[in-house]
Design an enzyme around this catalytic site. Sequence first.
Site, PDB file in Angstrom:
ATOM      1  N   ARG A  33       5.121  59.333 -42.243  1.00 40.61           N
ATOM      2  CA  ARG A  33       4.849  58.090 -42.970  1.00 40.61           C
ATOM      3  C   ARG A  33       4.223  58.356 -44.333  1.00 40.61           C
ATOM      4  NH1 ARG A  33       5.220  57.171 -37.677  1.00 40.61           N
ATOM      5  NH2 ARG A  33       5.596  55.089 -36.850  1.00 40.61           N
ATOM      6  N   GLY A 101      13.974  62.077 -34.381  1.00 41.04           N
ATOM      7  CA  GLY A 101      14.302  60.654 -34.306  1.00 41.04           C
ATOM      8  C   GLY A 101      13.414  59.834 -35.220  1.00 41.04           C
ATOM      9  N   ARG A 129      21.258  60.541 -29.557  1.00 39.33           N
ATOM     10  CA  ARG A 129      20.230  59.506 -29.371  1.00 39.33           C
ATOM     11  C   ARG A 129      20.660  58.161 -29.968  1.00 39.33           C
ATOM     12  NH1 ARG A 129      14.490  61.973 -30.731  1.00 39.33           N
ATOM     13  NH2 ARG A 129      13.867  60.015 -29.742  1.00 39.33           N
ATOM     14  N   SER A 175       8.745  49.962 -29.511  1.00 38.69           N
ATOM     15  CA  SER A 175       9.082  51.165 -30.277  1.00 38.69           C
ATOM     16  C   SER A 175       8.526  51.067 -31.681  1.00 38.69           C
ATOM     17  CB  SER A 175      10.605  51.344 -30.335  1.00 38.69           C
ATOM     18  OG  SER A 175      10.928  52.259 -31.364  1.00 38.69           O
ATOM     19  N   ASP A 328       4.751  60.076 -25.504  1.00 41.66           N
ATOM     20  CA  ASP A 328       5.149  61.483 -25.654  1.00 41.66           C
ATOM     21  C   ASP A 328       4.361  62.420 -24.727  1.00 41.66           C
ATOM     22  OD1 ASP A 328       7.007  60.814 -27.594  1.00 41.66           O
ATOM     23  OD2 ASP A 328       5.566  61.018 -29.225  1.00 41.66           O
ATOM     24  N   LYS A 355      14.554  60.163 -25.395  1.00 38.02           N
ATOM     25  CA  LYS A 355      13.763  61.008 -26.313  1.00 38.02           C
ATOM     26  C   LYS A 355      14.577  62.256 -26.681  1.00 38.02           C
ATOM     27  CE  LYS A 355      10.320  58.243 -26.606  1.00 38.02           C
ATOM     28  NZ  LYS A 355      10.153  57.514 -27.858  1.00 38.02           N
TER      29      LYS A 355
END
Length: 445
Positions: A33, A101, A129, A175, A328, A355
């Site tokens: 980010r 991802g 994915r 998500s 995770d 994942k």
Amino acid sequence: MTHSAQPSPLEARSSGPLAGKVRVPGDKSISHRALILGALSVGETRISGLLEGEDVLNTAKAMRALGAQVERTGEFAWSIRGVGVGGFAQPQVPLDFGNSGTGCRLVMGAVAGCPITAIFDGDASLRTRPMRRVLDPLELMGARVRAGGESGRLPLTLNGACDPLPILYRTPVASAQIKSAVLLAGLAAPGATTVIETEASRDHTELMLKHFGAQIVSTREGPHGRRITLTGQPELHGAEVVVPADPSSAAFPIVAALIVQGSDIVLSDVMTNPLRTGLMTTLREMGAAIEASERRGDAGEPMAQIRVRASKLRGVEVPPERAPSMIDEYLVLAVAAAFAEGPTIMRGLQELRVKESDRLEATAAMLRVNGVRVEIAGNDLIVEGRGHVPGNGLVATHMDHRIAMSALVMGLASDQPVKVDDTSFIATSFPDFIPMMRGLGAAFG
Ligand code: S3P
């Protein structure tokens, strides 16, 4: 940077007590980010403590391809001069996100708000994915997918919107990647973009957008959800970002110290954002001796020093609403559960199937091959803890860094060694995992 290393197997053996103080690498979510928001800002962003793992380096490369100046100025220190909201340039090369991802989906959102065309690609794991979950809202905002087919698998071509529309979007699954993609696209749209989630997911995008100068408001929605509203077309200005240590990476030495008798370790600067601390809550319920001290915060992200001592663990039931805050960490929790006394029931794990690998199946396989009784019941995982793990299994890592690290942690306390077929994907998130664990006393190799 596409992953190219040859498979590199490794064995973990029963170890003496782990001891010492370490700082695990910077948080992966925050690192992605910081690069993306730095690239969408005007002026300079300085990042310290960036995770220099393959996933994040691929995002840095994508930001360069989209026109930002991205420079490494020192160890874990990076400087970015951004192009401003909506200012991405047409990339001349496909954007290759390797195994990531998060990098891929967040950048899809950022590109969707710009009038450019970009090709998105990744490695064999990422190509399997689902991308539809992100492309659906981005198409509502005016982006167009020109390849990739109905399934929306990579590689695909995304046409960003010339005039992106603000939307109100309810995420179909909890998500942070979907939420973040919509918010990043919403930066270039006029007016308010709103995302509603029924289960709150990690809020690093919201916190960092605020830090870079955006107007963004988050309120509670129902018992576990959030409603997030971003005012579009802000002037984002470059900022300083200090990346705290990644709690999802800290999870591996934490569980290792809990299961290896006599261990006593300290982890510094671990991010303790409550939307990321589900594992610590669960381990404490299991009887883990985990203490947090020296609490402080930076850019809205709290952190603490964590001391972990070997503990006798007991099985617990983990409720489904806790999943987003430890999504995770189930692999390594399953390892802790195998060393506990009694069953641990982990509920509502459907998201684990999409994942880096099908982590529900992979977790069960990792434990079974090492003599642990485990059952998948619908979307629940039940691990029968018997206080010890026989070991002597070869674990298939399926291009998944967290399987490799979880299996190696298990081998440090199992009766017989545990072998993994490939450790090379550990470099995506925790490049120094093996030497750092060896430094604490782990018997690898
Ligand atoms: C992440 C969100 C999670 C997590 C991933 C990082 C992020 O994925 O599994 O490792 O940085 O936003 P989902 O949002 O798809 O659950």
